[in-house]
Design a protein around this motif. Sequence first.
Motif, PDB file in Angstrom:
ATOM      1  N   ILE A 148       1.670   7.595  -4.364  1.00  0.00           N
ATOM      2  CA  ILE A 148       1.441   8.350  -4.940  1.00  0.00           C
ATOM      3  C   ILE A 148       1.612   9.923  -5.192  1.00  0.00           C
ATOM      4  O   ILE A 148       2.380  10.879  -5.133  1.00  0.00           O
ATOM      5  CB  ILE A 148       0.595   7.943  -5.514  1.00  0.00           C
ATOM      6  N   LEU A 149       1.062  10.270  -3.644  1.00  0.00           N
ATOM      7  CA  LEU A 149       0.970  11.957  -2.333  1.00  0.00           C
ATOM      8  C   LEU A 149       2.591  12.068  -3.179  1.00  0.00           C
ATOM      9  O   LEU A 149       2.493  13.204  -3.581  1.00  0.00           O
ATOM     10  CB  LEU A 149       0.597  11.463  -1.687  1.00  0.00           C
ATOM     11  N   GLU A 150       3.837  11.353  -2.492  1.00  0.00           N
ATOM     12  CA  GLU A 150       4.274  12.051  -3.122  1.00  0.00           C
ATOM     13  C   GLU A 150       4.647  12.811  -4.266  1.00  0.00           C
ATOM     14  O   GLU A 150       5.756  13.295  -4.099  1.00  0.00           O
ATOM     15  CB  GLU A 150       5.874  10.987  -2.714  1.00  0.00           C
ATOM     16  N   GLY A 151       4.596  11.211  -5.313  1.00  0.00           N
ATOM     17  CA  GLY A 151       5.373  11.918  -6.694  1.00  0.00           C
ATOM     18  C   GLY A 151       3.879  13.183  -7.541  1.00  0.00           C
ATOM     19  O   GLY A 151       5.031  14.397  -7.504  1.00  0.00           O
ATOM     20  N   VAL A 152       3.076  13.054  -6.994  1.00  0.00           N
ATOM     21  CA  VAL A 152       2.065  13.812  -7.049  1.00  0.00           C
ATOM     22  C   VAL A 152       2.262  15.005  -6.535  1.00  0.00           C
ATOM     23  O   VAL A 152       2.861  16.472  -7.535  1.00  0.00           O
ATOM     24  CB  VAL A 152       0.975  13.510  -7.054  1.00  0.00           C
ATOM     25  N   LEU A 153       2.670  15.401  -5.629  1.00  0.00           N
ATOM     26  CA  LEU A 153       3.256  16.796  -4.764  1.00  0.00           C
ATOM     27  C   LEU A 153       4.389  17.263  -4.914  1.00  0.00           C
ATOM     28  O   LEU A 153       4.607  17.939  -5.053  1.00  0.00           O
ATOM     29  CB  LEU A 153       3.374  16.271  -3.110  1.00  0.00           C
ATOM     30  N   GLY A 154       5.196  16.603  -5.260  1.00  0.00           N
ATOM     31  CA  GLY A 154       6.223  16.970  -5.742  1.00  0.00           C
ATOM     32  C   GLY A 154       6.582  17.489  -7.200  1.00  0.00           C
ATOM     33  O   GLY A 154       7.513  18.498  -7.370  1.00  0.00           O
ATOM     34  N   LEU A 155       6.134  16.887  -7.964  1.00  0.00           N
ATOM     35  CA  LEU A 155       5.452  17.552  -9.258  1.00  0.00           C
ATOM     36  C   LEU A 155       4.657  18.750  -8.945  1.00  0.00           C
ATOM     37  O   LEU A 155       5.629  19.942 -10.374  1.00  0.00           O
ATOM     38  CB  LEU A 155       5.449  16.475 -10.198  1.00  0.00           C
ATOM     39  N   THR A 156       4.146  19.007  -8.103  1.00  0.00           N
ATOM     40  CA  THR A 156       3.110  19.933  -8.357  1.00  0.00           C
ATOM     41  C   THR A 156       4.162  21.657  -7.956  1.00  0.00           C
ATOM     42  O   THR A 156       3.998  22.550  -8.092  1.00  0.00           O
ATOM     43  CB  THR A 156       2.388  20.034  -7.371  1.00  0.00           C
ATOM     44  N   VAL A 198      13.231   8.992  -1.940  1.00  0.00           N
ATOM     45  CA  VAL A 198      13.836   8.310  -0.665  1.00  0.00           C
ATOM     46  C   VAL A 198      12.874   7.851  -0.250  1.00  0.00           C
ATOM     47  O   VAL A 198      13.169   6.192   0.058  1.00  0.00           O
ATOM     48  CB  VAL A 198      14.850   9.136   0.438  1.00  0.00           C
ATOM     49  N   VAL A 199      11.540   8.232   0.507  1.00  0.00           N
ATOM     50  CA  VAL A 199      10.282   7.912   1.064  1.00  0.00           C
ATOM     51  C   VAL A 199       9.840   6.590  -0.202  1.00  0.00           C
ATOM     52  O   VAL A 199       9.421   5.209   0.385  1.00  0.00           O
ATOM     53  CB  VAL A 199      10.141   8.304   0.912  1.00  0.00           C
ATOM     54  N   CYS A 200      10.069   6.713  -1.310  1.00  0.00           N
ATOM     55  CA  CYS A 200       9.471   5.422  -2.664  1.00  0.00           C
ATOM     56  C   CYS A 200      10.137   4.766  -2.008  1.00  0.00           C
ATOM     57  O   CYS A 200      10.455   3.424  -1.912  1.00  0.00           O
ATOM     58  CB  CYS A 200       9.623   6.527  -3.984  1.00  0.00           C
ATOM     59  N   PHE A 201      11.891   4.251  -1.777  1.00  0.00           N
ATOM     60  CA  PHE A 201      12.744   3.603  -1.944  1.00  0.00           C
ATOM     61  C   PHE A 201      12.354   2.774  -0.474  1.00  0.00           C
ATOM     62  O   PHE A 201      12.790   2.037  -0.260  1.00  0.00           O
ATOM     63  CB  PHE A 201      13.858   3.757  -1.610  1.00  0.00           C
ATOM     64  N   VAL A 202      11.885   3.497   0.306  1.00  0.00           N
ATOM     65  CA  VAL A 202      11.982   3.302   1.825  1.00  0.00           C
ATOM     66  C   VAL A 202      11.113   2.144   1.853  1.00  0.00           C
ATOM     67  O   VAL A 202      10.674   0.823   2.379  1.00  0.00           O
ATOM     68  CB  VAL A 202      11.567   3.685   2.823  1.00  0.00           C
ATOM     69  N   PHE A 203       9.588   1.965   1.067  1.00  0.00           N
ATOM     70  CA  PHE A 203       7.925   1.453   0.816  1.00  0.00           C
ATOM     71  C   PHE A 203       8.843   0.078   0.028  1.00  0.00           C
ATOM     72  O   PHE A 203       7.614  -1.067  -0.013  1.00  0.00           O
ATOM     73  CB  PHE A 203       7.279   2.303   0.180  1.00  0.00           C
ATOM     74  N   ALA A 206      13.833  -0.898  -1.203  1.00  0.00           N
ATOM     75  CA  ALA A 206      15.340  -0.965  -2.212  1.00  0.00           C
ATOM     76  C   ALA A 206      16.499  -0.419  -1.659  1.00  0.00           C
ATOM     77  O   ALA A 206      17.568  -1.338  -1.279  1.00  0.00           O
ATOM     78  CB  ALA A 206      14.996  -0.263  -3.235  1.00  0.00           C
ATOM     79  N   VAL A 207      16.488   0.137   0.141  1.00  0.00           N
ATOM     80  CA  VAL A 207      17.430   0.550   0.835  1.00  0.00           C
ATOM     81  C   VAL A 207      16.490  -0.048   2.131  1.00  0.00           C
ATOM     82  O   VAL A 207      15.738   0.246   2.745  1.00  0.00           O
ATOM     83  CB  VAL A 207      17.856   2.215   0.146  1.00  0.00           C
ATOM     84  N   SER A 208      17.622   0.073   3.519  1.00  0.00           N
ATOM     85  CA  SER A 208      16.850  -0.176   4.849  1.00  0.00           C
ATOM     86  C   SER A 208      16.798   1.696   5.614  1.00  0.00           C
ATOM     87  O   SER A 208      17.672   2.053   4.875  1.00  0.00           O
ATOM     88  CB  SER A 208      18.366  -0.923   5.395  1.00  0.00           C
ATOM     89  N   PRO A 209      16.177   1.524   5.928  1.00  0.00           N
ATOM     90  CA  PRO A 209      16.205   2.882   6.857  1.00  0.00           C
ATOM     91  C   PRO A 209      17.246   3.375   7.911  1.00  0.00           C
ATOM     92  O   PRO A 209      17.966   4.600   7.626  1.00  0.00           O
ATOM     93  CB  PRO A 209      15.127   3.227   7.816  1.00  0.00           C
ATOM     94  N   THR A 210      18.106   2.882   7.770  1.00  0.00           N
ATOM     95  CA  THR A 210      19.869   2.859   9.029  1.00  0.00           C
ATOM     96  C   THR A 210      20.859   3.232   7.650  1.00  0.00           C
ATOM     97  O   THR A 210      21.192   4.390   7.673  1.00  0.00           O
ATOM     98  CB  THR A 210      20.134   1.357   9.435  1.00  0.00           C
ATOM     99  N   ILE A 211      20.516   3.213   6.120  1.00  0.00           N
ATOM    100  CA  ILE A 211      20.960   3.293   5.392  1.00  0.00           C
ATOM    101  C   ILE A 211      21.228   4.739   4.968  1.00  0.00           C
ATOM    102  O   ILE A 211      21.141   5.506   4.413  1.00  0.00           O
ATOM    103  CB  ILE A 211      21.714   2.524   3.956  1.00  0.00           C
TER     104      ILE A 211
END
Length: 337
Positions: A148-156, A198-203, A206-211
Amino acid sequence: MISNTLFLTYTIMCFLGLQAITLVLMIIRHNESGNTRLMKVTRNFVIVSLVLGLFYYISFYRELVLGDFAYGALSRGLDAVIFYAMGYSWVKLIDAMTDSPNPKLIKWRKLTPKVFLCLMILSAAAYMFLLNDYYATDYDWAEATVIILEGVLGLTVVIFTLAYVLLSFGDLTDGMSRSYIIIVSILINFNNLWNNLVVCFVFVQAVSPTIISSKLYGVTAVLVLIINLLTVIYIYKKDFSPFFFGKKESRPRPLSEEEVVDLVAESHRLTERERSVLVLAYQGLTNPDIAEKLFISRHTVKRHMHNIFEKMDVSTRVEMIRLIQSQVNPQKKSTTQ
């Protein structure tokens, strides 16, 4: 192959960042632009972009060469802060480039440092205390909070960038500066939103940290490389090239006083309205006369005159007129030689 390409990209990006800083420092030293505030804000922007590039360059080296994927709290905090620091330095640069008198910007100028400080603190706290050394967490509530923070801060950041562009863009008449602001604003905000995604994908796994380390975060390398390249070209074209390249002086066409005033206005980065005030002031009109002529208040004229004096580095109308006449006289002299 991807790893080598990313290393090369980050290396070039850092080199361009250092070159941009060098150009800005040389301009500030010679003070040729007439607007040291703009140059200092530009310096801060390229320093932040260089720090971002160095951070990810070192990160790639640790992961892909040393095989070390653990990051301490301070490293995670820097990772969180640097993107919003870049967004903050960019909106400050937009403000300095346009120098808009729009009264609606007063509120945004007051909010900007406070809001971005909050963004950096919240993001750093989330990365340092909710995530472990591998950018992961075992708690669902912590994952949800970070997402949620990533989304809100990015839009800000996007909202503030749009506000500065929309409210001040009309005062910028220089085509090159307009193009630079539009392109870099898109790149910076896309980079922020991409990294948030990308951070959301990690959580959500959807993708691995290595990729992510080897591919997805490589987008940042390309974007910041383009930003630094555009910044170097812009600085060189606008401020640095006069150090080495001058116009040919063999029988140039004499410039009219109006053309000289236009050149002075452009070289000192005056807005369109400030240029109009400068022309009338140079013609000898008083502040009340200028206000009546342009259908604006006397207070607005006074503010424009203050900005003109500051940008032209003069303190009186007499000095301002002498500065303009000093540009007219060389033109006249060159035609008699």
